[in-house]
Write a protein that holds these residues in place. Structure first.
Motif, PDB file in Angstrom:
ATOM      1  N   HIS A 102      16.966 -87.937  48.222  1.00 24.02           N
ATOM      2  CA  HIS A 102      16.280 -86.901  48.987  1.00 24.02           C
ATOM      3  C   HIS A 102      16.903 -85.547  48.680  1.00 24.02           C
ATOM      4  O   HIS A 102      18.108 -85.388  48.699  1.00 24.02           O
ATOM      5  N   SER A 103      16.097 -84.545  48.397  1.00 23.14           N
ATOM      6  CA  SER A 103      16.612 -83.239  47.996  1.00 23.14           C
ATOM      7  C   SER A 103      15.823 -82.126  48.667  1.00 23.14           C
ATOM      8  O   SER A 103      14.597 -82.196  48.790  1.00 23.14           O
ATOM      9  N   HIS A 104      16.543 -81.068  49.085  1.00 20.88           N
ATOM     10  CA  HIS A 104      15.902 -79.891  49.663  1.00 20.88           C
ATOM     11  C   HIS A 104      15.766 -78.761  48.660  1.00 20.88           C
ATOM     12  O   HIS A 104      15.361 -77.655  49.026  1.00 20.88           O
ATOM     13  N   GLU A 105      16.079 -79.030  47.410  1.00 24.22           N
ATOM     14  CA  GLU A 105      16.025 -77.976  46.404  1.00 24.22           C
ATOM     15  C   GLU A 105      14.613 -77.454  46.186  1.00 24.22           C
ATOM     16  O   GLU A 105      14.424 -76.347  45.691  1.00 24.22           O
ATOM     17  N   TYR A 106      13.616 -78.278  46.555  1.00 24.35           N
ATOM     18  CA  TYR A 106      12.247 -77.935  46.202  1.00 24.35           C
ATOM     19  C   TYR A 106      11.380 -77.642  47.427  1.00 24.35           C
ATOM     20  O   TYR A 106      10.155 -77.684  47.338  1.00 24.35           O
ATOM     21  N   GLU A 107      12.009 -77.324  48.572  1.00 22.49           N
ATOM     22  CA  GLU A 107      11.236 -77.100  49.785  1.00 22.49           C
ATOM     23  C   GLU A 107      10.251 -75.944  49.650  1.00 22.49           C
ATOM     24  O   GLU A 107       9.201 -75.934  50.276  1.00 22.49           O
ATOM     25  N   SER A 108      10.603 -74.962  48.835  1.00 23.18           N
ATOM     26  CA  SER A 108       9.747 -73.788  48.699  1.00 23.18           C
ATOM     27  C   SER A 108       8.651 -73.971  47.658  1.00 23.18           C
ATOM     28  O   SER A 108       7.820 -73.078  47.471  1.00 23.18           O
ATOM     29  N   CYS A 109       8.639 -75.099  46.960  1.00 22.19           N
ATOM     30  CA  CYS A 109       7.644 -75.306  45.906  1.00 22.19           C
ATOM     31  C   CYS A 109       6.244 -75.430  46.505  1.00 22.19           C
ATOM     32  O   CYS A 109       6.049 -76.092  47.530  1.00 22.19           O
ATOM     33  N   HIS A 110       5.285 -74.824  45.843  1.00 17.66           N
ATOM     34  CA  HIS A 110       3.898 -74.894  46.291  1.00 17.66           C
ATOM     35  C   HIS A 110       2.997 -74.706  45.079  1.00 17.66           C
ATOM     36  O   HIS A 110       3.409 -74.167  44.049  1.00 17.66           O
ATOM     37  N   PRO A 111       1.760 -75.139  45.176  1.00 16.54           N
ATOM     38  CA  PRO A 111       0.873 -75.069  44.018  1.00 16.54           C
ATOM     39  C   PRO A 111       0.183 -73.720  43.880  1.00 16.54           C
ATOM     40  O   PRO A 111      -0.152 -73.068  44.876  1.00 16.54           O
ATOM     41  N   HIS A 112       0.011 -73.311  42.641  1.00 15.51           N
ATOM     42  CA  HIS A 112      -0.893 -72.228  42.278  1.00 15.51           C
ATOM     43  C   HIS A 112      -1.929 -72.846  41.353  1.00 15.51           C
ATOM     44  O   HIS A 112      -1.679 -73.019  40.159  1.00 15.51           O
ATOM     45  N   GLY A 113      -3.052 -73.249  41.918  1.00 15.98           N
ATOM     46  CA  GLY A 113      -4.022 -73.984  41.123  1.00 15.98           C
ATOM     47  C   GLY A 113      -3.452 -75.330  40.733  1.00 15.98           C
ATOM     48  O   GLY A 113      -3.057 -76.121  41.593  1.00 15.98           O
ATOM     49  N   SER A 114      -3.358 -75.585  39.435  1.00 11.34           N
ATOM     50  CA  SER A 114      -2.792 -76.845  38.955  1.00 11.34           C
ATOM     51  C   SER A 114      -1.361 -76.668  38.454  1.00 11.34           C
ATOM     52  O   SER A 114      -0.847 -77.533  37.750  1.00 11.34           O
ATOM     53  N   SER A 115      -0.704 -75.569  38.841  1.00 14.49           N
ATOM     54  CA  SER A 115       0.679 -75.306  38.432  1.00 14.49           C
ATOM     55  C   SER A 115       1.567 -75.194  39.660  1.00 14.49           C
ATOM     56  O   SER A 115       1.100 -74.891  40.769  1.00 14.49           O
ATOM     57  N   LEU A 116       2.860 -75.452  39.447  1.00 12.03           N
ATOM     58  CA  LEU A 116       3.841 -75.346  40.513  1.00 12.03           C
ATOM     59  C   LEU A 116       4.488 -73.967  40.508  1.00 12.03           C
ATOM     60  O   LEU A 116       4.746 -73.382  39.446  1.00 12.03           O
ATOM     61  N   HIS A 117       4.772 -73.482  41.687  1.00 13.62           N
ATOM     62  CA  HIS A 117       5.514 -72.239  41.859  1.00 13.62           C
ATOM     63  C   HIS A 117       6.665 -72.557  42.802  1.00 13.62           C
ATOM     64  O   HIS A 117       6.433 -72.979  43.946  1.00 13.62           O
ATOM     65  N   CYS A 118       7.889 -72.401  42.360  1.00 16.97           N
ATOM     66  CA  CYS A 118       9.053 -72.835  43.126  1.00 16.97           C
ATOM     67  C   CYS A 118      10.006 -71.678  43.378  1.00 16.97           C
ATOM     68  O   CYS A 118      10.502 -71.044  42.432  1.00 16.97           O
ATOM     69  N   GLY A 119      10.251 -71.394  44.640  1.00 18.64           N
ATOM     70  CA  GLY A 119      11.284 -70.455  45.038  1.00 18.64           C
ATOM     71  C   GLY A 119      11.115 -69.057  44.505  1.00 18.64           C
ATOM     72  O   GLY A 119      12.095 -68.342  44.287  1.00 18.64           O
ATOM     73  N   GLY A 120       9.879 -68.654  44.255  1.00 16.14           N
ATOM     74  CA  GLY A 120       9.663 -67.320  43.736  1.00 16.14           C
ATOM     75  C   GLY A 120       9.962 -67.195  42.272  1.00 16.14           C
ATOM     76  O   GLY A 120       9.974 -66.092  41.729  1.00 16.14           O
ATOM     77  N   HIS A 121      10.188 -68.306  41.585  1.00 16.65           N
ATOM     78  CA  HIS A 121      10.537 -68.295  40.178  1.00 16.65           C
ATOM     79  C   HIS A 121       9.499 -69.033  39.366  1.00 16.65           C
ATOM     80  O   HIS A 121       8.848 -69.951  39.845  1.00 16.65           O
ATOM     81  N   GLY A 122       9.368 -68.667  38.132  1.00 13.75           N
ATOM     82  CA  GLY A 122       8.539 -69.423  37.206  1.00 13.75           C
ATOM     83  C   GLY A 122       9.327 -70.551  36.608  1.00 13.75           C
ATOM     84  O   GLY A 122      10.532 -70.684  36.822  1.00 13.75           O
ATOM     85  N   HIS A 123       8.694 -71.351  35.787  1.00 10.27           N
ATOM     86  CA  HIS A 123       9.352 -72.516  35.197  1.00 10.27           C
ATOM     87  C   HIS A 123      10.446 -72.133  34.231  1.00 10.27           C
ATOM     88  O   HIS A 123      11.347 -72.910  33.973  1.00 10.27           O
ATOM     89  N   ASP A 124      10.398 -70.924  33.705  1.00 11.49           N
ATOM     90  CA  ASP A 124      11.399 -70.547  32.712  1.00 11.49           C
ATOM     91  C   ASP A 124      12.587 -69.842  33.323  1.00 11.49           C
ATOM     92  O   ASP A 124      13.516 -69.457  32.617  1.00 11.49           O
ATOM     93  N   ASP A 125      12.566 -69.616  34.622  1.00 11.97           N
ATOM     94  CA  ASP A 125      13.682 -68.939  35.259  1.00 11.97           C
ATOM     95  C   ASP A 125      14.844 -69.887  35.433  1.00 11.97           C
ATOM     96  O   ASP A 125      14.690 -71.090  35.544  1.00 11.97           O
ATOM     97  N   ASP A 126      16.046 -69.297  35.484  1.00  9.64           N
ATOM     98  CA  ASP A 126      17.246 -70.104  35.678  1.00  9.64           C
ATOM     99  C   ASP A 126      17.442 -70.366  37.162  1.00  9.64           C
ATOM    100  O   ASP A 126      17.174 -69.519  38.012  1.00  9.64           O
ATOM    101  N   HIS A 127      17.938 -71.538  37.455  1.00  9.47           N
ATOM    102  CA  HIS A 127      18.193 -71.933  38.841  1.00  9.47           C
ATOM    103  C   HIS A 127      19.607 -72.468  38.929  1.00  9.47           C
ATOM    104  O   HIS A 127      20.033 -73.256  38.109  1.00  9.47           O
ATOM    105  N   ASP A 128      20.303 -72.021  39.937  1.00 13.29           N
ATOM    106  CA  ASP A 128      21.653 -72.510  40.165  1.00 13.29           C
ATOM    107  C   ASP A 128      21.622 -73.393  41.402  1.00 13.29           C
ATOM    108  O   ASP A 128      21.884 -72.950  42.509  1.00 13.29           O
TER     109      ASP A 128
END
Length: 679
Positions: A260-286
């Protein structure tokens, strides 16, 4: 009106005990041959069915029982499991699991939340079961057109059906496990008093996080503990031709949620794509991947169930038996994080079932029946990805059999009416219709060949229609599709058997062609988090399963078993997700007076036929063994000391059918020591 008629008929029936669950076991304890399969409706044996039936009973069940239903059945041909740590595990039959696999308690549906998610436990207690029947193919139409994968009938003693000999019968068992420090106590007592019999039974189990091989990185799967207690009180009036009984079962359970992980609580869909934490897929996440044991979320489950059961022989001219089952369930569980309730799931349900078995008419011997089920389901809190809903399902069903010389013909049909209403003002109605035909040819010399053709329809459930939101247990954001229609399967099953002599075998081959197969399609993935939408597409399932046994001496036998299923979308669209890999194994079992022993080895092959966004799963070898010593103290009294060893080579094994395979490998080397006494 249907409900009122059922209640009136049940009140009028002071009903008779059904035939005893008479096991004819091989050395491995798996019942075959003359055993009566109660879930078939008619009094058929396991060797008379049109598709393979797995029936686990006796010592084999005692030795193989584990905390969850999936773990208990996982090494039977054609059956795998989708484990979720130590507290939840559902059976996977020929590549299918809930909601296409129906779990039953003596014919009445088990209504909990296990069909919603693999981290939700099936509310049964394997340590209190006296038998398990696994049906596949046409026989499942008696229990639901949606049971395309199979139906699992759990046989228990909570409602007495016959008076105990000498007025009292009981059993007590203690178990200790090494891999998870399991401590379990089991007890049951049946007492007769005149025409009445009373039953009390219970289980108390505690286990810690289970150990895995050191090369996994951690020595334990954090959060894989299980603390469960179950208590049942039952009683019945038993007459010369019938019984009428009731039982109350209370279960309380607490188990962890690995992965179980809370890292993705902010993830939500934009159409058929994911948008996570205000970042795109190419952004770095710590992300901080370190979690203390105390921070692992856990489930706190509570379930109360009332069962009313009744059988009656010769109720009216032309009728051989009447069977009635009614179950009321009040289920709830909290998912708790950092000592706060994050989400609460509730299900208040009832299941009513009436069967009439008629005497042969023109050679036709069959069963007709009606079933009505209602379920009020809600999810409240942070992960309320489902709206509150009420599902009502009413069904009429029949099954007829005709014997003509060496041939036995069967037909079955089921008509359902299902309606789902939600608090959001959404409503869906479906009328699935299913039917099947089969012929069993007694070739002679104990050989038989069976062919079954089935057309089954399943109505989508509330989750597939209306889900919307984050589901952190499976690391997904789920989107339902309200326009989904009925799912239709056309299946061919071929079964070849040899049922007597030194060599026995059961071999099944099957092919299922689905129109509008409903599945969770992964649209996008970010790290370990996926965006899924329930959608429908044509698909096929094809596979084989079976076993062959050779009796070497009166007490020693060897056998080979295996299974394989290939499931893919049609028109070259790829493979379906989480399909178990093929398996091939061997067993040797023996008995020498009071001593019995068995050794089992199987290879689960690599699964590289994977769906989009899936990863391959390496194969592994599994070596298990059992030894037991039994003492008889009289006709009704005995004691047995046994040890069941699993994963003796301490293999690091990952289950491809699991949503959290990378976070929760299978148990490492484990020894379960048990002492069981019966009187």
């Amino acid at each position: 009106m249907v409900r009122n008629r059922v209640l009136l008929l049940s009140a009028a029936s002071f009903l008779a005990p059904s035939p005893a669950f008479a096991a004819a076991e091989d050395a491995d304890g798996v019942a075959r041959g003359d055993i009566v399969v109660t879930a078939m409706g008619l009094e058929q044996t396991a060797d008379e069915t049109a598709t393979p039936v797995v029936t686990l009973t006796g010592d084999a069940l005692v030795h193989r029982r584990q905390a969850t239903l999936g773990d208990t059945l996982a090494d039977q041909p054609g059956i795998h499991f989708d484990n979720f740590g130590g507290g939840a595990s559902r059976p996977v039959i020929r590549g299918q699991t809930a909601p296409r696999v129906e779990a039953l308690a003596d014919g009445a549906g088990i209504r909990d939340a296990s069909a919603v998610s693999p981290d939700h436990a099936v509310t049964t207690e394997p340590l209190l079961l006296r038998g398990i029947e696994v049906l596949r193919g046409p026989a499942t139409l008696l229990y639901g057109g949606g049971a395309i994968g199979g139906a699992i009938n759990l046989l228990d003693d909570k409602v007495p059906t016959a008076q105990p000999e000498n007025g009292v019968a009981g059993v007590a068992e203690g178990r200790l496990g090494t891999a998870d420090d399991e401590r379990s106590l089991v007890g049951g007592l049946t007492v007769g008093a005149g025409p009445f019999a009373f039953r009390a039974e219970g289980v108390r189990r505690r286990s810690d996080a289970y150990r895995v091989p050191a090369r996994f990185g951690d020595r334990h799967v954090d959060g894989s503990y299980n603390d469960t207690s179950t208590v049942t009180l039952g009683g019945a009036w038993i007459g010369a031709d019938g019984y009428l009984g009731v039982a109350y079962t209370r279960q309380r359970s607490e188990y962890g949620l690995p992965g179980h992980s809370h890292e993705y609580e902010s993830c939500h869909p934009h159409g058929s794509s994911l948008h996570c934490g205000g970042h795109g897929h190419d952004d770095d996440h710590d992300h901080d991947h370190e979690h203390d044991h105390d921070e692992v979320p856990f489930v706190k489950l509570r379930s109360e169930r009332f069962d009313i059961r009744s059988d009656y022989r010769d109720p009216l001219p032309g009728l051989e038996k009447l069977r009635f089952r009614m179950a009321f369930t009040n289920y709830a569980h909290d998912e708790i994080e950092e000592d706060q309730i994050a989400t609460t799931f509730k299900n208040k349900a009832r299941d009513i079932r009436l069967e009439l078995i008629h005497r042969p008419v023109g050679g036709l011997h069959g069963i007709v029946g009606v079933q009505h089920a209602e379920s009020r389901f809600s999810a409240l809190g942070e992960e309320a990805f489902l709206p509150e809903s009420e599902t009502r399902n009413t069904a009429l069903f029949l099954k007829e059999a005709l014997r003509a010389g060496p041939l036995r013909f069967e037909i079955a049909a089921r008509q359902e009416w299902q309606t789902i209403e939600t608090t959001l003002g959404r409503r869906a109605s479906h009328r699935p219709f299913s039917f099947s035909g089969a012929v069993v040819w007694d070739i002679g010399g104990a050989y038989s060949l069976a062919l079954a053709l089935t057309r089954s329809q399943r109505a989508p459930n509330a989750q597939e229609l209306y889900a919307r939101g984050v589901h952190l247990a499976t690391n997904t954001y789920e989107l339902g599709s309200a326009a989904l229609g009925k799912e239709t399967s056309k299946a061919v099953d071929l079964t070849f058997r040899k049922t007597a002599g030194a060599t026995t075998l059961t071999f099944g081959a099957y092919y299922q062609d689905f129109d509008t197969y409903i599945y969770a399609d992964t649209l996008d993935r970010f790290e370990d988090f996926r965006l899924i939408r329930y959608t429908a597409a044509d698909a096929t399932f094809a596979g084989i399963d079976g076993e062959i046994r050779q009796q070497l001496t009166p007490g020693v036998s060897v056998g080979l078993f295996g299974d394989y299923v290939r499931a893919r979308l049609s028109h070259g669209r790829g493979d379906l997700p989480r399909i178990p890999a093929g398996r091939l194994g061997a067993r040797v079992d023996g008995g020498w007076g009071p001593v019995s022993a068995g050794l089992e080895y199987y290879r689960v092959f690599e699964q590289d036929r994977i769906a989009a966004f899936e990863t391959r799963t390496a194969g592994y070898d599994m070596l298990n063994a059992t030894a037991a010593y039994r003492l008889d103290f009289g006709p009704q009294a005995s004691a047995e000391l046994f040890v069941r060893a699993t994963n003796l080579t301490n293999a690091l094994a990952f289950n491809h059918a699991s949503f959290i395979k990378a976070a929760a490998p299978l148990r490492g080397r484990n020894f379960v020591f048990g002492l069981r006494a019966a009187f």
